[in-house]
Design a protein around this motif. Structure first.
Motif, PDB file in Angstrom:
ATOM      1  N   ILE A   8     -52.438  33.440  -9.971  1.00 51.38           N
ATOM      2  CA  ILE A   8     -51.196  32.842  -9.446  1.00 51.38           C
ATOM      3  C   ILE A   8     -50.200  32.769 -10.591  1.00 51.38           C
ATOM      4  O   ILE A   8     -50.423  32.049 -11.572  1.00 51.38           O
ATOM      5  CB  ILE A   8     -51.458  31.429  -8.877  1.00 51.38           C
ATOM      6  N   GLY A   9     -49.096  33.518 -10.480  1.00 50.97           N
ATOM      7  CA  GLY A   9     -48.052  33.501 -11.507  1.00 50.97           C
ATOM      8  C   GLY A   9     -48.247  34.610 -12.526  1.00 50.97           C
ATOM      9  O   GLY A   9     -49.343  34.787 -13.053  1.00 50.97           O
ATOM     10  N   THR A  13     -49.674  34.641 -20.122  1.00 53.16           N
ATOM     11  CA  THR A  13     -51.129  34.789 -20.255  1.00 53.16           C
ATOM     12  C   THR A  13     -51.655  35.838 -19.267  1.00 53.16           C
ATOM     13  O   THR A  13     -52.458  36.700 -19.610  1.00 53.16           O
ATOM     14  CB  THR A  13     -51.844  33.438 -19.997  1.00 53.16           C
ATOM     15  N   PRO A  36     -43.546  35.207  -7.374  1.00 47.43           N
ATOM     16  CA  PRO A  36     -42.358  35.246  -6.529  1.00 47.43           C
ATOM     17  C   PRO A  36     -41.440  36.444  -6.785  1.00 47.43           C
ATOM     18  O   PRO A  36     -40.700  36.867  -5.919  1.00 47.43           O
ATOM     19  CB  PRO A  36     -41.609  33.952  -6.870  1.00 47.43           C
ATOM     20  N   THR A  40     -40.979  39.496 -14.583  1.00 48.08           N
ATOM     21  CA  THR A  40     -41.209  38.207 -15.237  1.00 48.08           C
ATOM     22  C   THR A  40     -40.583  38.261 -16.629  1.00 48.08           C
ATOM     23  O   THR A  40     -40.717  39.266 -17.329  1.00 48.08           O
ATOM     24  CB  THR A  40     -42.723  37.874 -15.287  1.00 48.08           C
ATOM     25  N   ASP A 105     -51.110  30.496 -13.812  1.00 44.37           N
ATOM     26  CA  ASP A 105     -50.245  30.635 -15.013  1.00 44.37           C
ATOM     27  C   ASP A 105     -48.797  30.673 -14.511  1.00 44.37           C
ATOM     28  O   ASP A 105     -48.146  31.713 -14.534  1.00 44.37           O
ATOM     29  CB  ASP A 105     -50.626  31.922 -15.781  1.00 44.37           C
ATOM     30  N   THR A 106     -48.344  29.526 -14.004  1.00 42.68           N
ATOM     31  CA  THR A 106     -47.040  29.483 -13.332  1.00 42.68           C
ATOM     32  C   THR A 106     -45.952  28.800 -14.161  1.00 42.68           C
ATOM     33  O   THR A 106     -44.865  28.552 -13.661  1.00 42.68           O
ATOM     34  CB  THR A 106     -47.153  28.768 -11.965  1.00 42.68           C
ATOM     35  N   VAL A 125     -32.851  25.917 -16.879  1.00 40.73           N
ATOM     36  CA  VAL A 125     -33.038  27.223 -17.504  1.00 40.73           C
ATOM     37  C   VAL A 125     -34.267  27.944 -16.926  1.00 40.73           C
ATOM     38  O   VAL A 125     -34.415  29.155 -17.070  1.00 40.73           O
ATOM     39  CB  VAL A 125     -33.092  27.052 -19.043  1.00 40.73           C
ATOM     40  N   LEU A 163     -30.309  28.639 -27.112  1.00 37.04           N
ATOM     41  CA  LEU A 163     -29.454  28.993 -25.979  1.00 37.04           C
ATOM     42  C   LEU A 163     -27.980  28.718 -26.298  1.00 37.04           C
ATOM     43  O   LEU A 163     -27.109  29.540 -26.018  1.00 37.04           O
ATOM     44  CB  LEU A 163     -29.899  28.160 -24.777  1.00 37.04           C
ATOM     45  N   VAL A 242     -32.134  22.024 -20.406  1.00 37.92           N
ATOM     46  CA  VAL A 242     -33.183  22.644 -21.236  1.00 37.92           C
ATOM     47  C   VAL A 242     -34.046  21.507 -21.813  1.00 37.92           C
ATOM     48  O   VAL A 242     -34.365  21.466 -22.990  1.00 37.92           O
ATOM     49  CB  VAL A 242     -32.576  23.505 -22.373  1.00 37.92           C
ATOM     50  N   TRP A 250     -47.652  20.876  -6.782  1.00 40.95           N
ATOM     51  CA  TRP A 250     -48.726  21.350  -5.905  1.00 40.95           C
ATOM     52  C   TRP A 250     -50.131  21.318  -6.514  1.00 40.95           C
ATOM     53  O   TRP A 250     -51.094  21.063  -5.778  1.00 40.95           O
ATOM     54  CB  TRP A 250     -48.385  22.724  -5.301  1.00 40.95           C
ATOM     55  N   ASP A 283     -48.039  27.041 -19.914  1.00 38.59           N
ATOM     56  CA  ASP A 283     -47.410  25.713 -19.811  1.00 38.59           C
ATOM     57  C   ASP A 283     -48.048  24.847 -18.728  1.00 38.59           C
ATOM     58  O   ASP A 283     -48.088  23.622 -18.848  1.00 38.59           O
ATOM     59  CB  ASP A 283     -45.912  25.858 -19.477  1.00 38.59           C
ATOM     60  N   LYS A 357     -38.354  39.221 -36.206  1.00 37.99           N
ATOM     61  CA  LYS A 357     -38.567  38.691 -34.856  1.00 37.99           C
ATOM     62  C   LYS A 357     -38.398  39.801 -33.815  1.00 37.99           C
ATOM     63  O   LYS A 357     -39.181  39.933 -32.882  1.00 37.99           O
ATOM     64  CB  LYS A 357     -37.572  37.546 -34.583  1.00 37.99           C
TER      65      LYS A 357
HETATM   66  C1  FAD Z   1     -34.420  29.420 -23.721  1.00 32.96           C
HETATM   67  C2  FAD Z   1     -35.889  29.346 -24.037  1.00 32.96           C
HETATM   68  C3  FAD Z   1     -36.369  30.033 -25.134  1.00 32.96           C
HETATM   69  C4  FAD Z   1     -37.727  29.946 -25.460  1.00 32.96           C
HETATM   70  N1  FAD Z   1     -38.147  30.644 -26.544  1.00 32.96           N
HETATM   71  C5  FAD Z   1     -39.435  30.561 -26.903  1.00 32.96           C
HETATM   72  C6  FAD Z   1     -39.897  31.258 -28.060  1.00 32.96           C
HETATM   73  O1  FAD Z   1     -39.122  31.935 -28.767  1.00 32.96           O
HETATM   74  N2  FAD Z   1     -41.209  31.143 -28.380  1.00 32.96           N
HETATM   75  C7  FAD Z   1     -42.076  30.391 -27.637  1.00 32.96           C
HETATM   76  O2  FAD Z   1     -43.263  30.308 -27.977  1.00 32.96           O
HETATM   77  N3  FAD Z   1     -41.681  29.741 -26.525  1.00 32.96           N
HETATM   78  C8  FAD Z   1     -40.382  29.795 -26.146  1.00 32.96           C
HETATM   79  N4  FAD Z   1     -39.969  29.110 -25.035  1.00 32.96           N
HETATM   80  C9  FAD Z   1     -40.988  28.392 -24.212  1.00 32.96           C
HETATM   81  C10 FAD Z   1     -41.606  29.407 -23.263  1.00 32.96           C
HETATM   82  O3  FAD Z   1     -40.613  29.840 -22.354  1.00 32.96           O
HETATM   83  C11 FAD Z   1     -42.762  28.871 -22.404  1.00 32.96           C
HETATM   84  O4  FAD Z   1     -43.638  28.105 -23.178  1.00 32.96           O
HETATM   85  C12 FAD Z   1     -43.524  30.067 -21.795  1.00 32.96           C
HETATM   86  O5  FAD Z   1     -42.668  30.824 -20.967  1.00 32.96           O
HETATM   87  C13 FAD Z   1     -44.709  29.616 -20.985  1.00 32.96           C
HETATM   88  O6  FAD Z   1     -45.349  30.753 -20.470  1.00 32.96           O
HETATM   89  P1  FAD Z   1     -46.239  30.670 -19.167  1.00 32.96           P
HETATM   90  O7  FAD Z   1     -47.145  31.835 -19.210  1.00 32.96           O
HETATM   91  O8  FAD Z   1     -46.839  29.321 -19.071  1.00 32.96           O
HETATM   92  O9  FAD Z   1     -45.244  30.769 -17.929  1.00 32.96           O
HETATM   93  P2  FAD Z   1     -43.940  31.615 -17.663  1.00 32.96           P
HETATM   94  O10 FAD Z   1     -43.705  32.649 -18.694  1.00 32.96           O
HETATM   95  O11 FAD Z   1     -42.863  30.629 -17.384  1.00 32.96           O
HETATM   96  O12 FAD Z   1     -44.293  32.415 -16.334  1.00 32.96           O
HETATM   97  C14 FAD Z   1     -44.609  31.773 -15.138  1.00 32.96           C
HETATM   98  C15 FAD Z   1     -44.595  32.791 -14.028  1.00 32.96           C
HETATM   99  O13 FAD Z   1     -45.138  32.186 -12.855  1.00 32.96           O
HETATM  100  C16 FAD Z   1     -44.296  32.430 -11.736  1.00 32.96           C
HETATM  101  N5  FAD Z   1     -44.431  31.292 -10.823  1.00 32.96           N
HETATM  102  C17 FAD Z   1     -43.871  30.070 -10.983  1.00 32.96           C
HETATM  103  N6  FAD Z   1     -44.228  29.273  -9.935  1.00 32.96           N
HETATM  104  C18 FAD Z   1     -45.027  30.008  -9.136  1.00 32.96           C
HETATM  105  C19 FAD Z   1     -45.705  29.739  -7.913  1.00 32.96           C
HETATM  106  N7  FAD Z   1     -45.648  28.561  -7.318  1.00 32.96           N
HETATM  107  N8  FAD Z   1     -46.427  30.741  -7.331  1.00 32.96           N
HETATM  108  C20 FAD Z   1     -46.526  31.947  -7.944  1.00 32.96           C
HETATM  109  N9  FAD Z   1     -45.905  32.246  -9.116  1.00 32.96           N
HETATM  110  C21 FAD Z   1     -45.162  31.294  -9.696  1.00 32.96           C
HETATM  111  C22 FAD Z   1     -42.912  32.586 -12.330  1.00 32.96           C
HETATM  112  O14 FAD Z   1     -42.089  33.352 -11.497  1.00 32.96           O
HETATM  113  C23 FAD Z   1     -43.213  33.296 -13.654  1.00 32.96           C
HETATM  114  O15 FAD Z   1     -43.253  34.694 -13.496  1.00 32.96           O
HETATM  115  C24 FAD Z   1     -38.621  29.174 -24.674  1.00 32.96           C
HETATM  116  C25 FAD Z   1     -38.135  28.492 -23.564  1.00 32.96           C
HETATM  117  C26 FAD Z   1     -36.783  28.557 -23.263  1.00 32.96           C
HETATM  118  C27 FAD Z   1     -36.276  27.776 -22.091  1.00 32.96           C
END
Ligand code: FAD
Length: 381
Positions: A8-9, A13, A36, A40, A105-106, A125, A163, A242, A250, A283, A357
């Motif tokens: 899911i998501g 990861t 969705p 991504t 991993d959402t 954001v 940002l 932000v 859920w 997250d 970077k």
């Molecule tokens: C502006 C900005 C800059 C950042 N820069 C950095 C950086 O430089 N380095 C860093 O380490 N961190 C950075 N972060 C933090 C980083 O964005 C998050 O920690 C990271 O994206 C988490 O990854 P994730 O795999 O948990 O989820 P995400 O990458 O957020 O992916 C989640 C996915 O799940 C999908 N999803 C969501 N809800 C559902 C659902 N109900 N059903 C199915 N799918 C769903 C979404 O569409 C998405 O594709 C930044 C954050 C912001 C806001």
């Protein structure tokens, strides 16, 4: 009998779990990704996209193409609940997916729940796709206005600072007229970073005329202003949220054990502490024994151990513990192809740090095939 692995998501990861599946599929197991959107975003490059250094496809992974090459089914929908007893998830469009093992991993969204008006005024954001639509409108408005547009960015962590600097760079390059403020509720910007990083970024923000208001929790958002706790009213044309990470509702309402903030509580195997066939990473997961800040770096690092443990779970083998690192390197970009490095107590900056970077980020994107190529999938992990 065929077993079903449901992801899911398509977060940071799961893209690695999918890539590894493509390299070595598990006999007798089908994998399905539910997400969705087709694309991504890679958060490390989002500020660079806002600043105008990258195109959409440079910083978005094409999940459809990645799944196709990895032999994974992809369903475009948003999950709204898990029925753990019947091993199925339900999407907002009414469809259902069944599983033997499921992994979540959402991601997270900015915290705005306690701020009246925040859900009506301003743009979080995350999710990123609607934020990018709103950003295009903001750019257009800044180019067309006769006066100066007021932008407020609520959140003085690394995301908010990057940002603000990226937006300032882009709006100025476009000839737009904008004044940007950063509003933070703490006593310092970037509270989790060393003093040297804060000093350098504070100087850059001053040079770029970005106003920073600290110790200023937002009490309420209105159509044309933010009301701060000390009574100050900040005029706004555009507000961006932000703020720190909030969990979706859920997982908790589906009966999964969560931490106090609602993130899925997982053990050292990235496995739910309440349900053995449920895993979570990024997250949305809270590692109860080894808590870490919400960051893309941890989400990326969890890819290999999650991939291995999902296979172990499907084969009924013992799981392998994952120990997250204590310190991570953060490279914070300043919009103008310059970046500050932050590692433990160490801080340094330069145009070369941005190039470094950029090399790390573009190498990450190549692994998942910017254009979803089979060649990218063959890059060894
Ligand atoms: C502006 C900005 C800059 C950042 N820069 C950095 C950086 O430089 N380095 C860093 O380490 N961190 C950075 N972060 C933090 C980083 O964005 C998050 O920690 C990271 O994206 C988490 O990854 P994730 O795999 O948990 O989820 P995400 O990458 O957020 O992916 C989640 C996915 O799940 C999908 N999803 C969501 N809800 C559902 C659902 N109900 N059903 C199915 N799918 C769903 C979404 O569409 C998405 O594709 C930044 C954050 C912001 C806001």
């Amino acid at each position: 009998m065929t077993r079903r692995l449901l992801l899911i998501g398509g977060g940071h990861t799961h893209v690695e779990v999918i890539r590894r599946w493509g390299l070595s599929p598990e006999p007798g197991v089908t994998m399905t990704l539910v997400s969705p959107d087709r694309h991504t975003p890679y958060s490390g490059m989002l500020p660079g996209f806002i600043a105008g250094h990258y195109r959409f496809e440079d910083c978005h992974i094409d999940l459809e193409a990645l799944c196709r090459h990895a032999g994974v089914a992809h369903q475009e929908c948003t999950v709204e609940s898990i029925d753990i007893t019947h091993r199925r998830v339900r999407c907002t469009n009414g469809t259902e997916q069944y599983f033997d093992v499921v992994s979540v991993d959402t991601g997270s969204t900015p915290v705005t729940a306690n701020i009246p008006g925040a859900d009506r005024y301003g743009t979080p954001v995350k999710p990123v796709a609607p934020f990018l639509d709103a950003w295009r409108e903001m750019q257009k408005a800044a180019r067309q206005t006769a006066g100066t547009l007021e932008f407020a960015i609520v959140g003085a962590g690394a995301g908010g600072i990057e940002l603000a600097l990226a937006m300032e760079h882009r709006l100025r390059a476009d000839g737009g007229r904008a004044r940007i403020s950063i509003i933070g509720d703490g006593s310092a910007i970037l509270p989790s970073h060393p003093e040297g990083v804060r000093r350098r970024l504070a100087r850059i923000l001053r040079q770029r005329n970005i106003v920073v208001r600290l110790n200023s929790p937002v009490q309420e958002a209105r159509a044309d202003r933010l009301l701060l706790r000390d009574g100050t009213e900040v005029p706004t044309d555009h507000v961006l949220w932000v703020t720190g990470a909030a969990a979706p509702e859920w997982p908790r309402t589906s009966g999964l054990a969560t931490d106090a903030a609602g993130f899925i509580a997982v053990n050292e195997y990235l496995q739910s502490i309440s349900h053995d066939d449920v895993f979570a990473a990024g997250d949305v997961a809270a590692m109860v024994a080894t808590p870490r800040p919400k960051s893309g770096v941890y989400a990326v690092r969890q890819g290999p151990p999650l991939s291995a443990n999902l296979r172990h779970a499907l084969r009924d083998e013992p799981l392998v513990a994952y120990r997250p690192q204590n310190t991570t390197l953060a490279l914070i970009s300043t919009g103008n192809r310059y970046a500050i490095a932050s590692y433990g107590p160490i801080a340094f900056g330069g145009a070369w740090v941005w190039r470094w970077k950029n090399r790390i980020d573009t190498a990450f994107m190549r692994r998942y095939g910017t254009a979803g190529t089979a060649a990218a999938l063959q890059t060894p992990g």
